[in-house]
Motif scaffolding. Structure first.
Motif, mmCIF file in Angstrom:
data_model
loop_
_atom_site.group_PDB
_atom_site.id
_atom_site.type_symbol
_atom_site.label_atom_id
_atom_site.label_comp_id
_atom_site.label_asym_id
_atom_site.label_seq_id
_atom_site.Cartn_x
_atom_site.Cartn_y
_atom_site.Cartn_z
ATOM 1 N N LYS A 104 0.825 -1.214 0.000
ATOM 2 C CA LYS A 104 0.000 0.000 0.000
ATOM 3 C C LYS A 104 0.861 1.267 0.000
ATOM 4 C CE LYS A 104 -3.717 -2.279 2.575
ATOM 5 N NZ LYS A 104 -4.599 -2.223 3.762
ATOM 6 N N ARG A 105 2.077 1.146 -0.541
ATOM 7 C CA ARG A 105 2.992 2.291 -0.481
ATOM 8 C C ARG A 105 2.540 3.450 -1.360
ATOM 9 N NH1 ARG A 105 5.680 -1.757 -3.266
ATOM 10 N NH2 ARG A 105 6.259 -1.330 -5.440
ATOM 11 N N ASN A 106 1.696 3.187 -2.360
ATOM 12 C CA ASN A 106 1.236 4.265 -3.241
ATOM 13 C C ASN A 106 0.037 5.007 -2.684
ATOM 14 O OD1 ASN A 106 3.227 3.678 -5.174
ATOM 15 N ND2 ASN A 106 1.932 2.099 -6.121
ATOM 16 N N ARG A 107 -0.530 4.522 -1.602
ATOM 17 C CA ARG A 107 -1.672 5.206 -1.004
ATOM 18 C C ARG A 107 -1.183 6.388 -0.165
ATOM 19 N NH1 ARG A 107 -5.919 0.525 1.090
ATOM 20 N NH2 ARG A 107 -6.087 -0.611 -0.899
ATOM 21 N N THR A 108 -1.898 7.486 -0.281
ATOM 22 C CA THR A 108 -1.509 8.711 0.426
ATOM 23 C C THR A 108 -2.593 9.185 1.391
ATOM 24 O OG1 THR A 108 -2.371 10.036 -1.409
ATOM 25 C CG2 THR A 108 -0.005 9.465 -1.447
ATOM 26 N N GLU A 112 -3.437 5.545 6.072
ATOM 27 C CA GLU A 112 -2.309 4.740 5.620
ATOM 28 C C GLU A 112 -0.984 5.419 5.924
ATOM 29 O OE1 GLU A 112 -0.341 1.532 4.352
ATOM 30 O OE2 GLU A 112 -2.509 1.741 4.663
ATOM 31 N N THR A 113 -0.936 6.715 5.794
ATOM 32 C CA THR A 113 0.294 7.459 6.111
ATOM 33 C C THR A 113 0.637 7.323 7.589
ATOM 34 O OG1 THR A 113 -0.195 9.054 4.344
ATOM 35 C CG2 THR A 113 1.402 9.709 6.033
ATOM 36 N N LYS A 114 -0.384 7.379 8.457
ATOM 37 C CA LYS A 114 -0.159 7.233 9.888
ATOM 38 C C LYS A 114 0.339 5.834 10.229
ATOM 39 C CE LYS A 114 -2.457 7.748 14.349
ATOM 40 N NZ LYS A 114 -3.742 8.053 15.048
#
Length: 252
Positions: A104-108, A112-114
């Motif tokens: 899920k690295r492309n999710r911003t 997900e960032t947290k």
């Protein structure tokens, strides 16, 4: 450049170790390994085993080698550790969490960032494999030491602020500190009194022993002993005669 990018481990921007020379594996240094170092070590073992077994090795094989390295480092501390099964499960859990964050690295999104930031912060901390019982004892000991230091600082502060103790206006915490100090003072005073009594008792016993030795001395046996009741009677008679003489003199 592309080769270097492929060798970097995502989220850490670091390359896993290459175990091409025998004996260059394991954790070294004065500080315990972090979660990041454990994951890098795992990927280094995994790559080595994949090449040696022609892609037949599993993630579990690499996790077991990392577990062995962790036990080898921590055993020198003498602290009771978790079982190797529990350590292995901790490593596998972190690996799965890393794969999930990577997928899920492309999710911003904020969520997900947290999660990504929390996972990265956790991997920078020590990979703790100590038994929970030891952690509880250590935490309790540190809490007691911290509380004692806090009580001491509070008491010194209160003494400096008051100048004169005002027992009637003390709050619950102040009363607790005052009672503790008073109990400590009374205990010290009682200990000093017991010590003084013991010294007096020892001196009395020594004096009695010397008196017994003198009474049994052969040289003192020749001396004439006067019974106590005779001495009392004589002194009484002298006092009575003097009293009668003074009375008769006053009448004359």
């Amino acid at each position: 450049m592309n080769t270097k990018t492929k060798t970097l481990l995502w989220l850490f921007d670091k390359c896993p170790p290459i175990f091409s020379v025998p004996g260059n594996h394991g954790f070294t240094g004065p500080y315990p390994p972090t979660g990041e170092q454990v994951l890098l070590q795992y990927h280094g073992y995994h790559k080595q085993l994949q090449q040696a077994s022609h892609l037949q090795s599993s993630a579990l094989d690499a996790a077991r080698l990392v577990t062995k390295d962790l036990q080898d480092w921590w055993v020198n501390t003498g602290i009771t550790l978790k079982s190797w099964q529990a350590i292995e499960q901790m490593i596998l859990t972190d690996i799965e969490e890393y794969k999930l964050r990577k997928s899920k690295r492309n999710r911003t999104t904020d969520t997900e960032t947290k999660k990504r930031e929390e996972f990265l912060a956790n991997t920078r901390q020590t990979f703790w494999i100590v038994q929970p019982e030891f952690e509880k004892r250590l935490a309790a000991k540190q809490q007691l030491e911290k509380q004692d230091q806090t009580d001491k600082e509070d008491w010194l502060y209160l003494e400096g602020v008051r100048g004169v103790t005002r027992t009637a206006t003390l709050g619950p915490r102040d009363q607790k500190l005052a009672k503790r100090q008073k109990r400590k003072f009374l205990d010290q005073q009682a200990a000093q009194e017991r010590k003084a009594k013991d010294c007096l008792r020892s001196a009395t016993a020594a004096h009695s022993a010397d008196a017994v030795e003198e009474s049994h001395d052969p040289e003192s046996e020749d001396s004439t002993e006067i019974p106590m009741h005779i001495g009392l009677a004589t002194s009484t008679e002298v006092v009575t005669k003097k009293s009668l003489a003074s009375i008769s003199y006053s009448w004359d």
